[in-house]
Design a protein around this motif. Structure first.
Motif, PDB file in Angstrom:
ATOM      1  N   ARG B 371       0.857  -1.171   0.000  1.00  0.00           N
ATOM      2  CA  ARG B 371       0.000   0.000   0.000  1.00  0.00           C
ATOM      3  C   ARG B 371       0.896   1.225   0.000  1.00  0.00           C
ATOM      4  NH1 ARG B 371      -3.021  -1.054   4.494  1.00  0.00           N
ATOM      5  NH2 ARG B 371      -4.040  -2.747   3.392  1.00  0.00           N
ATOM      6  N   GLU B 388       4.030  -0.815   3.635  1.00  0.00           N
ATOM      7  CA  GLU B 388       3.138   0.340   3.619  1.00  0.00           C
ATOM      8  C   GLU B 388       3.928   1.627   3.582  1.00  0.00           C
ATOM      9  OE1 GLU B 388      -0.690   0.526   6.085  1.00  0.00           O
ATOM     10  OE2 GLU B 388       0.550  -1.031   6.993  1.00  0.00           O
ATOM     11  N   HIS B 406       5.148   2.156   7.829  1.00  0.00           N
ATOM     12  CA  HIS B 406       5.242   3.364   7.005  1.00  0.00           C
ATOM     13  C   HIS B 406       6.455   4.218   7.350  1.00  0.00           C
ATOM     14  CE1 HIS B 406       2.336   5.269  10.004  1.00  0.00           C
ATOM     15  NE2 HIS B 406       3.451   5.934  10.142  1.00  0.00           N
TER      16      HIS B 406
END
Lengths: 372, 740
Positions: B371, B388, B406
């Motif tokens: 993602r 991510e 992230h």
């Protein structure tokens, strides 16, 4: 195998490929014109000793250009057209020497009927000066063939160029037969062909044009300006009201970006809306386009029904900041209008229903050129 | 030899028949992309599967640039090889690309500019860009506008291209932005105030003169600096003259605009259409990738004009799949919108790829989730792994079931074991197999840093982070040693956080003025308000820039004394040898630059020298004639020293007279200045109204007396002005002079 392209012709091809890729050449007619000019340059400098080598060179150029910008279909069309004309000239010029090959091409058999098509129109009178000395693959003088045939080839290319240059005049020469007095015509976008057509009709007829704005490019504004400058009574309406006013409209006049083999076409975004609304009201949809827009392809983008997607900035300003991250914008440039929505194509060579477009394509291009 | 007319735009530049040159600063001079940039330069990082350098070349080719100089420093060999092997170096591309390797000692864009100057490659106006530019802007139009301006005004040295974006645009850097003060009519850039995200910048200081001189001023904090500059030939030489300029914006633009010596103008070109942004950090990498995928850069989009020459097919929802049918997508995988998948990549069953970019020859295992991930070529993502908002370098292998959270950056060739868990904002790179003893090809400075990182690795503690069988080393989140070093504000740790991918930095206290703009719908009122506030603050500071001056506080007093002596000697020589006023002015400017003194000091020196030049002679008429001669010959010098401020001139004159024996001459001197149009009536009134003119703040003594005497003279003069006005409008100014 195609021999190495000469540097000058090669450079011209690369330059045009670059411009097409970068969208510095846009619009079907402009792309077509540029292509003819490049092809003329390539052919005039090409060195070849038989027709196959020349065809190879041109196909090579065609492949490079159409790969650079697959969405400008006229580039490929022009290359096909030039190839077609060159073969024709060649056949005419060499009928004496290559007599053996010619009858084979003209024999009809039902089994090959579709493949072969109708007899080609031999509208070109044999150019006598070339016929005498043509000899392919002369080992003593490999350039003699090229020298002999080049003048006719240049004329063949010039024919294509002339056709492009006179396309507006030829499309609009019968305008008064299509537009009658006191009619209300709806159009969308700013197609030069449609503009010329309407202006030509205005010489003899008195009618009203409604121009849709054609967001997000709003090219309808220019169209309205151009038409009213020519003294035509013109209304500019927002795209959203197309359906509402359709009941008053006598005819919908559209331009095309490319006409596909099934009789459908790519046209500026909004055309599908207008054509569908016209269908509902059984209003005739008339498309004005030169024959160079005939493309031996079917709708390539079933997924979208559209051809090209421009940047979102005309829909959502870049300065919207926060929104840009959260909104996905789809800004199609062309619509695919199916054959069932079009009533007639008015071309520079007669008027044709969508159902016979395949026929025109077969006559204009050689089958072996559909793929470069 | 310039290549034959090719890029098409040459025609438009037309009559001048000049080759449009561009300079690319291929080195970034910072380390924001580490560890991705451990083994290669930043400009060769791929974005949407083409290197940044390719995007830059394409942007320039689009604009019709014909000659490009690429200034490279670190990994120069790689950059050169990349240029050599690219399609741009083919003759048909119409570009002439010359890589220039600068010295290892080049640490800033300023150094690079000085290097350009010494190479002497620039022959005309040129385009200066960084090697990480993505743009579809018609730069040739900017160049044309720049040239037109330059024909009108020789002092126009630069045009900066900026793009309107709104204060909180994803592509706009929050950590490194600026307030632009523009003249609304001419879009001249009047002032540039750099802004850092952290510590938050709350005040922008705008010199008073700007508001005084320009009736309409725009303060813009919604502009993206595209770092496309159209520069004149003088720009490299200005860098050469000012050896302390390092950054193009914070030093050069700021310096040029605040300097009252250079008298150069810089303009801005606010883009109305087109897209331009630079990939300056991981956050903008993310933003620019998204902009490309959502076609803001049209026609420079993957399916149309991909700079790397790849062909992609554009599918519904801005999905781009390589066209050559080499991509293997499993029947059950999910490909979300805004995704680009390179050739020969295969995606396993049940895998989920959203808003990501996959390079060529990647494999994504079954059930993996990507993602917002940016995965470079040849990477393997194991089954069930989750990546991510991260960037994964080329040839990396992420083990089965690993998690990359992230903000993580995974360097080239890193192997992460199964079930490795990279927490937020972890940076990992590959451990080097064997240390190179000589370190000949690697940068020394980088080597030592790598060594330090390697030395600090604790294998056992790291095992759960990087997984078994990993070759990774984890980079510390911040470098303790950096805090001792004198560090740029922009490069500070907290500010850097604003440049990380996937970092919302919500815990940092940011008083981003952008949030203010949001609440105010009317941007005009906003700029009015801030200009008022800003003007008030600037009136408290002295006119010359405080920050520049404060750097040299120590040397100040010494150099002041030196300056006074030098200036006096210089003027003495000018008077004695009868130099032209211009020459004397140049000499004073040079002196002022050398000593770095405020403008007032120079004015004091000039006024003082003029007053001392006047000999006291008998007879009012003779005296007046002498003064008039001197003022006529040298008076204009007062306004040639780099700034005009007649009120200050009068004040200085007053104080000088009060101090010297020439006190009685004050009235005549002032009248002479008035007659020579060096001071206007309004200026005298303004001076007269100032508290300093009355000498109120002074201690009683001879000075105060002198000052007050002068003030009285001034009052008389003003009384005369008033009288004159009431008498008749017609009366000439000579009349007042005679009565005096």
């Amino acid at each position: 195998m195609a021999p190495e392209l000469q540097t000058a012709g090669h450079r011209a091809v690369e330059v045009l490929a670059g411009k097409l890729r970068r969208r510095q050449v846009v619009g079907s007619r402009e792309a077509a014109l540029e292509t003819v000019l490049v092809l003329r340059q390539v052919v005039s400098r090409a060195r070849f000793s038989n027709i196959n080598q020349l065809v190879g060179i041109i196909r090579d150029v065609g492949r490079r250009l159409s790969e650079a910008q697959p969405k400008e279909h006229t580039v490929g069309n022009i290359v096909r057209k030039v190839l077609h004309n060159i073969r024709e000239e060649y056949n005419t010029a060499t009928r004496g020497t290559a007599a053996a090959a010619a009858p084979v091409r003209n024999v009809y058999s039902i089994s090959k009927f579709v493949l072969q098509g109708q007899p080609r129109k031999q509208h070109v009178a044999p150019r006598s000066e070339a016929t005498a000395s043509l000899k392919e693959n002369d080992p003593n003088d490999p350039d003699s063939f090229a020298r002999g045939i080049k003048p006719v080839l240049m004329e063949a290319i010039q024919d294509v160029l002339d056709e492009l240059e006179t396309v507006y005049d030829n499309v609009s020469k019968n305008a008064k037969d299509h537009i009658h007095s006191d009619e209300i015509i709806l159009t969308i976008g700013h197609s030069k062909t449609v503009e010329a057509f309407l202006k030509a009709a205005a010489h003899n007829r008195n009618f009203t044009v409604i121009v849709a704005e054609t967001g997000p490019s709003y090219s309808g504004h220019e169209m309205a300006r151009a038409l009213s400058a020519a003294g035509i009574s013109t209304f500019l309406v927002p795209d959203s009201s197309i359906y509402a006013i359709m009941s008053r409209v006598n005819k919908v006049l559209l331009g095309a970006h490319a006409i596909l083999a099934n009789g459908g076409m790519f046209a500026i975004c909004g055309s599908l809306l207008a054509a569908t609304a016209a269908r509902t009201h059984s209003t005739p949809v008339v498309v004005c386009a030169g024959q160079f827009k005939l493309t031996p392809l079917w709708n390539l983008y079933h997924d979208y029904g559209a051809l090209d997607f421009a940047d979102p900035s005309s829909v959502l300003g870049f300065e919207e900041g926060d929104l840009v991250d959260k909104v996905d914008v789809v800004n199609p440039y062309y619509d695919y209008v199916g054959p069932e929505l079009v009533d007639v194509f008015i071309t520079n060579d007669g008027d044709h229903p969508p159902s016979s477009v395949y026929r025109l394509i077969k006559e204009s291009y050689d089958d072996e050129d559909h793929e470069f | 030899m310039p290549p034959k007319s090719s890029a098409g735009k040459e025609k438009d530049l037309g009559d001048e028949d000049e080759v449009l040159q561009a300079v690319i600063l291929a080195d970034s001079f910072n380390k924001r992309f580490r560890p991705l940039t451990v083994g290669k330069p930043r400009c060769l990082l791929p974005i949407c599967n083409a290197t940044l350098l390719d995007w830059t070349f394409e942007s320039l080719a689009l604009a019709g640039v014909q000659e490009i100089f690429v200034i490279c420093r670190s990994f120069a060999d790689q950059v050169k090889a990349a240029i050599r092997d690219s399609k741009w170096s083919k003759p048909s591309s119409g570009l002439k690309i010359v890589p220039i390797v600068t010295a290892k000692e080049t640490f800033s864009p300023g150094d690079a500019m000085r290097d350009i100057y010494t190479h002497g490659i620039i022959t005309s106006d040129f385009v200066l860009v960084t090697g990480d530019l993505v743009s579809n802007v018609r730069i040739d139009e900017v160049v044309r506008e720049h040239k037109a301006r330059r024909r009108a005004n020789k002092d126009t040295i630069m045009t900066m291209v900026v793009k309107e974006s709104g204060a909180r645009h994803r592509t706009r850097s929050r950590g490194d932005s600026a307030v632009f003060v523009l003249d609304s009519q001419t879009s001249e850039c009047l002032h540039y105030e750099p802004v850092t995200g952290y510590p938050p910048t709350t005040l922008a200081r705008i010199p008073r003169e700007i508001l005084a001189e320009h009736p309409e001023v725009e303060l813009r904090y919604d502009l993206i600096d595209c770092s496309i500059d159209v520069c004149s030939v003088e720009v490299p030489s200005l860098f050469q003259d000012n050896f302390d300029y390092a950054d193009l914006r914070r030093d050069f633009v700021y310096g040029v605009l605040t300097s009252d010596l250079l008298m150069k103008n810089i303009y801005c070109y606010v883009l109305k259409e087109g897209y331009a942004a630079r990939v300056a950090d991981a956050r903008s990498y993310d933003a620019v990738s998204k902009d490309i995928l959502s076609r803001w850069t049209f026609p420079l989009v993957p399916d149309n004009n991909h700079p790397g020459g790849h062909a992609y097919e554009h599918l519904r929802g801005n999905k781009y799949i390589a066209k050559d049918n080499s991509v293997v997508l499993s029947r059950t995988c999910k490909i979300g919108p805004n995704t680009l998948i390179g050739a020969h990549t295969s995606i396993g069953p049940e895998a989920n790829v959203q808003a990501s970019v996959l390079g060529e020859r990647c494999t994504v295992g079954a059930g993996a989730v990507l993602r917002n991930a940016y995965v470079f070529d040849g990477t393997h993502i194991g089954a069930g792994a989750v990546v991510e908002s991260a960037i994964v370098g080329a040839g990396a292998r992420i083990g089965d079931g690993a998690r990359v959270e992230h903000g993580s950056l995974v360097g080239d060739g890193v192997v992460l074991g199964p079930r490795a868990h990279l927490t937020k904002f972890t940076k990992v790179s590959r451990r080097r197999e064997k240390k190179q003893a000589d370190g000949a090809d690697a940068d020394d400075d980088e080597d030592s840093e790598l060594d330090e990182v390697e030395a600090s690795q604790d294998a056992r503690a790291l095992a759960p982070v990087i997984g078994e069988g990993s070759n990774a080393i984890v980079w510390p989140a911040r470098y303790p040693q950096d805090e001792d070093e004198e560090e740029d504000d922009v490069e500070s740790y907290n500010n850097q956080r604003l440049m990380r991918i996937g970092d919302s930095a919500s815990d940092l206290e940011l008083s981003d003025p952008g949030s203010v703009t949001e609440s105010e719908s009317d941007s005009d009122s906003e700029s009015d308000a801030s200009s008022l506030r800003l003007s008030r603050t600037s009136s408290q500071t002295s006119a010359p820039t405080p920050s520049a001056a404060s750097l040299h506080t120590l040397q100040q007093s010494a150099s002041l004394a030196e300056f006074d002596a030098e200036a006096a000697a210089s003027l003495e020589r000018a008077f004695a040898e009868g130099h032209a006023v211009d020459d004397a002015a140049v000499e004073l400017k040079t002196l002022r630059m050398a000593a770095n003194v405020p403008l007032r000091r120079v004015r004091e020196a000039v006024v003082g020298a003029l007053v001392e030049r006047v000999h006291v002679v008998e007879g009012a008429a003779a005296q007046r004639k002498q003064i008039a001669d001197i003022v006529a010959r040298w008076g204009t010098l007062i306004n040639r020293i780099g700034g005009v401020d007649p009120v200050e001139t009068v004040e200085i004159l007053q104080y000088h007279c009060a101090r010297s024996t020439r006190l009685p001459l004050f009235g005549q001197l002032l009248a002479a200045l008035y007659q020579a149009d060096l001071v206007e009536e309004d200026d005298i009134r303004a001076w007269h109204a100032k508290p300093e003119a009355k000498g109120e703040q002074l201690k009683p003594g001879p000075l105060k007396e002198g000052v007050q005497k002068c003030w009285t003279v001034g009052r008389m003069m003003i009384a005369q002005f008033d009288e004159q006005e009431s008498d008749s409008e017609e009366e000439s100014e000579e009349g007042s002079e005679d009565e005096d």
